[in-house]
Enzyme design. Structure first.
Site, mmCIF file in Angstrom:
data_model
loop_
_atom_site.group_PDB
_atom_site.id
_atom_site.type_symbol
_atom_site.label_atom_id
_atom_site.label_comp_id
_atom_site.label_asym_id
_atom_site.label_seq_id
_atom_site.Cartn_x
_atom_site.Cartn_y
_atom_site.Cartn_z
ATOM 1 N N ASN A 129 25.095 -21.197 52.700
ATOM 2 C CA ASN A 129 24.206 -20.951 51.559
ATOM 3 C C ASN A 129 23.842 -22.232 50.817
ATOM 4 O O ASN A 129 22.745 -22.350 50.276
ATOM 5 C CB ASN A 129 24.832 -19.932 50.600
ATOM 6 C CG ASN A 129 24.592 -18.509 51.080
ATOM 7 O OD1 ASN A 129 23.615 -18.237 51.792
ATOM 8 N ND2 ASN A 129 25.476 -17.597 50.720
ATOM 9 N N HIS A 173 34.019 -15.325 55.535
ATOM 10 C CA HIS A 173 32.629 -14.970 55.256
ATOM 11 C C HIS A 173 31.877 -14.729 56.556
ATOM 12 O O HIS A 173 31.487 -15.671 57.258
ATOM 13 C CB HIS A 173 31.983 -16.109 54.441
ATOM 14 C CG HIS A 173 30.657 -15.757 53.860
ATOM 15 N ND1 HIS A 173 29.546 -16.556 54.005
ATOM 16 C CD2 HIS A 173 30.260 -14.700 53.120
ATOM 17 C CE1 HIS A 173 28.526 -15.994 53.375
ATOM 18 N NE2 HIS A 173 28.927 -14.875 52.831
ATOM 19 N N GLU A 179 32.556 -18.294 58.189
ATOM 20 C CA GLU A 179 33.038 -19.393 57.350
ATOM 21 C C GLU A 179 34.418 -19.022 56.810
ATOM 22 O O GLU A 179 34.574 -17.971 56.175
ATOM 23 C CB GLU A 179 32.081 -19.624 56.180
ATOM 24 C CG GLU A 179 30.759 -20.246 56.594
ATOM 25 C CD GLU A 179 29.750 -20.287 55.457
ATOM 26 O OE1 GLU A 179 29.280 -21.376 55.108
ATOM 27 O OE2 GLU A 179 29.418 -19.211 54.916
ATOM 28 N N SER A 236 30.513 -13.805 48.959
ATOM 29 C CA SER A 236 29.586 -14.915 49.189
ATOM 30 C C SER A 236 29.627 -15.906 48.040
ATOM 31 O O SER A 236 29.264 -17.065 48.215
ATOM 32 C CB SER A 236 28.157 -14.392 49.318
ATOM 33 O OG SER A 236 28.062 -13.418 50.317
HETATM 34 P P1 NAD Z 1 27.444 -2.839 50.296
HETATM 35 O O1 NAD Z 1 27.068 -2.432 48.949
HETATM 36 O O2 NAD Z 1 26.553 -2.521 51.436
HETATM 37 O O3 NAD Z 1 28.875 -2.235 50.644
HETATM 38 C C1 NAD Z 1 29.943 -2.190 49.751
HETATM 39 C C2 NAD Z 1 30.756 -0.951 50.023
HETATM 40 O O4 NAD Z 1 31.914 -1.008 49.220
HETATM 41 C C3 NAD Z 1 30.023 0.338 49.696
HETATM 42 O O5 NAD Z 1 30.072 1.210 50.780
HETATM 43 C C4 NAD Z 1 30.786 0.876 48.512
HETATM 44 O O6 NAD Z 1 30.835 2.282 48.456
HETATM 45 C C5 NAD Z 1 32.152 0.290 48.760
HETATM 46 N N1 NAD Z 1 33.001 0.285 47.593
HETATM 47 C C6 NAD Z 1 32.674 0.223 46.280
HETATM 48 N N2 NAD Z 1 33.768 0.262 45.521
HETATM 49 C C7 NAD Z 1 34.823 0.388 46.350
HETATM 50 C C8 NAD Z 1 36.206 0.513 46.168
HETATM 51 N N3 NAD Z 1 36.733 0.502 44.959
HETATM 52 N N4 NAD Z 1 37.002 0.642 47.237
HETATM 53 C C9 NAD Z 1 36.475 0.637 48.476
HETATM 54 N N5 NAD Z 1 35.160 0.545 48.711
HETATM 55 C C10 NAD Z 1 34.348 0.406 47.663
HETATM 56 O O7 NAD Z 1 27.718 -4.406 50.217
HETATM 57 P P2 NAD Z 1 27.728 -5.453 51.417
HETATM 58 O O8 NAD Z 1 26.351 -5.980 51.589
HETATM 59 O O9 NAD Z 1 28.435 -4.884 52.557
HETATM 60 O O10 NAD Z 1 28.561 -6.636 50.777
HETATM 61 C C11 NAD Z 1 29.949 -6.592 50.724
HETATM 62 C C12 NAD Z 1 30.492 -7.976 50.476
HETATM 63 O O11 NAD Z 1 30.084 -8.821 51.539
HETATM 64 C C13 NAD Z 1 29.986 -8.616 49.219
HETATM 65 O O12 NAD Z 1 31.024 -9.383 48.660
HETATM 66 C C14 NAD Z 1 28.864 -9.483 49.682
HETATM 67 O O13 NAD Z 1 28.640 -10.578 48.831
HETATM 68 C C15 NAD Z 1 29.404 -9.956 51.016
HETATM 69 N N6 NAD Z 1 28.399 -10.372 51.996
HETATM 70 C C16 NAD Z 1 27.262 -9.660 52.162
HETATM 71 C C17 NAD Z 1 26.350 -10.052 53.129
HETATM 72 C C18 NAD Z 1 25.094 -9.282 53.363
HETATM 73 O O14 NAD Z 1 24.168 -9.821 53.973
HETATM 74 N N7 NAD Z 1 25.014 -8.047 52.947
HETATM 75 C C19 NAD Z 1 26.599 -11.175 53.931
HETATM 76 C C20 NAD Z 1 27.785 -11.857 53.743
HETATM 77 C C21 NAD Z 1 28.693 -11.455 52.772
#
Ligand code: NAD
Length: 663
Positions: free
Chosen positions: A195, A144, A156, A123
């Site tokens: 955003n 995104h 996006e 993000s």
């Molecule tokens: P999250 O913490 O729920 O999930 C991340 C996952 O990655 C976890 O399961 C973790 O164990 C895993 N992980 C950690 N290290 C790792 C590795 N080395 N190899 C493989 N997996 C690994 O996070 P999220 O909310 O799913 O966010 C993930 C990405 O998406 C971020 O970049 C975030 O900014 C983006 N994002 C999030 C949202 C949201 O609303 N949550 C929306 C859009 C974008």
């Protein structure tokens, strides 16, 4: 390189909130998915969540295949080399940590086939920076998804500095295969589109609370009741999570998004109040994770200013367009699908009027001292070139349906569902003459049978509504000539009262003498804050002659009416509101938008019934109660005989919006 048609195998790295949703979306669309995380337990949980989500979709009839068939396309691994072996496309969704992401991409780059495209769901981290860790910068892109990916349509797609057109095209196509709506973000700007727009609104909301003492619930109520947003800004912050929001806005600001922080947000996060997830944020919830919509009354927040709240977001739209980051269409799509706004930002800007948006921003800049509120050059350029929005036939969009007919002293602008009668002698304070009165009547008649026109608005060009009658006509006139002249004005004002459609006076400045008399014949009066109204005739040794002595008394009471007429004094719009002379007062820059809101509201009602209701009120006011009640009963009978009344009752029983046809 492969086209999106030949993409078959996809790796999703990270199986958290976003990763499992993204894997699910790819599997539904028929792709073979390798889902990777750091432990088998996390992966098992992710598969369970995907199964639950698929079962919900299946129950709603939204899947073409069985849950098991779709699930069979997802395999899991904790090994990155296995995850990316033989893939065509990769989506990274590990936690928002630049170093972590870079390491993952570096590793994946070693084992993935050279043709595979790498995408990050980040993000806030620059796509370019991430791409530089790989040997495939041209095949690296931002992808995104919105949360939750299976339900949210928008994606996006962000170009990094090195991303090739081919990579963009393939990713756009692929997103369409996923049954998502892509928007292309042509420059790697912090916050992409959604955003950036979102936080413009959030930060202005926050400023109004901290600097102006606006109540949080009132501001959210305004956003819902006036702008039709599904959630108010504070409710949405709570929903997203205050820590997440603070993190995003800080990261964006560090990368050059010009903004002032929101102390309210920092304060709550410091106290551990993180929104819905912790059970309390701006609002209190029954428990952690238990979201309950904050209750607002239907008329709550109506005194707050929607234009001020949204002007910074429109400034952002202008910036994004001028910088070539995204097209107007894609920005509109982003707010509709990514934020669930019921309109596009360009529609909103053009309805407010670009000139008014600029004024609102100048006002905001003055009160806040915030540089980011400087109107974007694109907006000032539009104003200079006469692209003022709907009213001028062009703004961010074109409005070929808007038609202007010129008379000598007025303009008639047909802008469905309204027609605007505009006094058009701004250099002469739009003074009223017998010719102008005739032209008003002619314009009213010209659109009376035009089914596109549901409402008529009367307003003035420039900064005056109408400053009164042209006093030249009073010089050396005989009593009989004047008697006839006043009758002439009376027939014009009666024409407004008898008119078969509602008429709104948009009082944009002085409404004095004849000006106020015209406004008082209208059904609804909306005034800008700097409007002044009065019946100053006494100072010329005459009395109001176009209905002022009667309509002012009927709108207020004999005491107030005599106070104004005997002293000839002018009163402010606020005082006029208190006296009952006007229905609503808005900042100058918000008048056009407020009037358009009334137009929309009235245009959604059954047209014939509007006419009958108007007649029942107007006639009744002039008659003894026996006569007026008899009239009311008769008009009720007429109303019930219309097709629209049958439709209204049916729609009410069927709990749907009625479709009125005016028959
Ligand atoms: P999250 O913490 O729920 O999930 C991340 C996952 O990655 C976890 O399961 C973790 O164990 C895993 N992980 C950690 N290290 C790792 C590795 N080395 N190899 C493989 N997996 C690994 O996070 P999220 O909310 O799913 O966010 C993930 C990405 O998406 C971020 O970049 C975030 O900014 C983006 N994002 C999030 C949202 C949201 O609303 N949550 C929306 C859009 C974008």
């Amino acid at each position: 390189m492969s086209s999106s048609l030949s993409i078959r195998k996809v790796a999703v790295l990270g199986a958290g909130t976003m990763g499992n949703g993204i894997a699910e979306v790819f599997a539904i669309a028929g792709y073979e998915v390798r889902l990777m995380d750091i432990s088998d337990e996390i992966l098992r949980n992710a598969l369970n969540r995907i199964r639950d989500s698929l079962e919900r979709l299946s129950k709603r009839g939204e899947l073409k295949e069985s849950v098991d068939t779709i699930l069979s396309r997802i395999t899991t691994t904790t090994n990155i080399a296995t995850a990316v072996e033989g893939i065509d496309f990769l989506v990274e969704a590990v936690p928002e940590n630049a170093e972590l992401k870079k390491n993952i991409f570096r590793e994946a780059d070693k084992y993935a086939p050279s043709h595979a495209i790498f995408a990050s769901n980040t993000s806030t981290i620059p796509i370019t920076e991430l791409s530089e860790t790989t040997s495939r910068r041209d095949k690296f892109i931002g992808l995104h998804f919105m949360n939750p990916p299976p339900l949210m349509k928008l994606v996006e797609i962000t170009r990094g500095k090195y991303t090739s057109d081919e990579t963009v095209n393939i990713t756009v196509q692929l997103t369409r295969f996923l049954n998502k709506e892509p928007v292309v973000v042509n420059k790697d700007v912090p916050g992409f589109i959604v955003n950036r727009v979102l936080f413009r609104v959030m930060l202005e909301a926050c400023r109004e609370v901290t600097q102006e003492g606006v109540k949080i619930i009132d501001l959210d109520a305004m956003a819902r009741n006036v702008l039709g947003l599904p959630m108010g800004p504070f409710e949405l912050l709570d929903y997203i999570g205050l820590d997440t929001s603070l993190f995003i806005v800080k990261a964006m600001t560090e990368r050059g998004f010009r903004a002032h922080p929101c102390p309210l947000l920092e304060d709550l996060v410091n106290k551990g109040k993180l929104g819905v997830k912790s059970g309390e944020g701006f609002y209190k919830y029954p428990g952690p994770g238990q979201y309950v919509k904050p209750k607002v009354l239907p008329d709550q927040g109506l005194d707050l200013d929607p234009v001020k709240l949204m002007a910074p977001a429109i400034n952002e739209l202008a910036w994004l367009v001028r910088e070539g980051v995204a097209s107007v269409e894609d920005i509109d799509k982003s707010v509709r699908l990514g934020l669930n706004y019921p309109w596009g930002l360009s529609d909103l800007a053009d309805e407010i009027g670009i000139d008014n948006v600029v004024s609102a921003l100048q006002y905001l800049k003055n009160v806040s001292n915030w540089d980011e509120y400087e109107p974007d050059p694109l907006l000032t350029e539009y104003v200079k070139s006469g692209k003022l929005g709907r009213k001028s036939g062009a703004g961010f969009r074109n409005y070929p349906e808007v038609e202007v007919r010129k008379y000598d002293e007025i303009l008639l602008r047909i802008d469905p569902p309204a027609a605007w009668i505009v006094f058009n002698k701004p250099d002469k304070l739009n003074v009223l003459t017998p010719r102008m009165a005739d032209e008003i009547v002619n314009a009213l008649r010209a659109v009376e049978d035009d089914s596109r026109v549901k409402v008529v608005v009367i307003t003035g060009n420039g900064r005056t509504f109408c400053a009164g009658a042209d006093i030249n006509q009073f010089q050396n006139a005989s009593p009989i000539q004047m008697f006839k002249a006043m009758r002439h004005y009376h027939s014009m004002t009666l024409e407004i009262e008898y008119y078969t459609k509602p008429v709104i006076a948009a009082i944009n400045g002085y409404a004095l003498g004849g000006g106020l008399e015209i406004a008082m014949a209208c059904d609804i009066r909306i005034a800008s804050e700097d409007a002044l109204v009065g019946q100053p005739e006494i100072n010329l040794g005459i009395i109001p002659g176009a209905g002022g002595t009667q309509r002012l008394t009927r709108l207020t009471n004999p005491g107030i009416s005599k106070e104004l007429i005997l002293t000839g004094k002018q009163v402010s719009a606020r005082k006029a509101l208190e006296y009952g002379i006007v229905n609503k007062v808005t900042p100058n820059y918000a008048l056009e938008f407020e009037v358009r809101r009334w137009i929309k509201e009235l245009a959604s009602k059954p047209p014939l019934t509007l006419m009958l209701a108007k007649y029942a009120v107007n006639y009744g006011f002039e008659s003894p109660i026996w006569s007026s009640l008899n009239n009311e009963a008769a008009l009720f009978g007429v109303a019930i005989s219309t097709k629209d009344s049958q439709e209204g009752v049916r729609a009410f029983l069927e709990k749907r919006k009625p479709k009125f046809v005016g028959e």
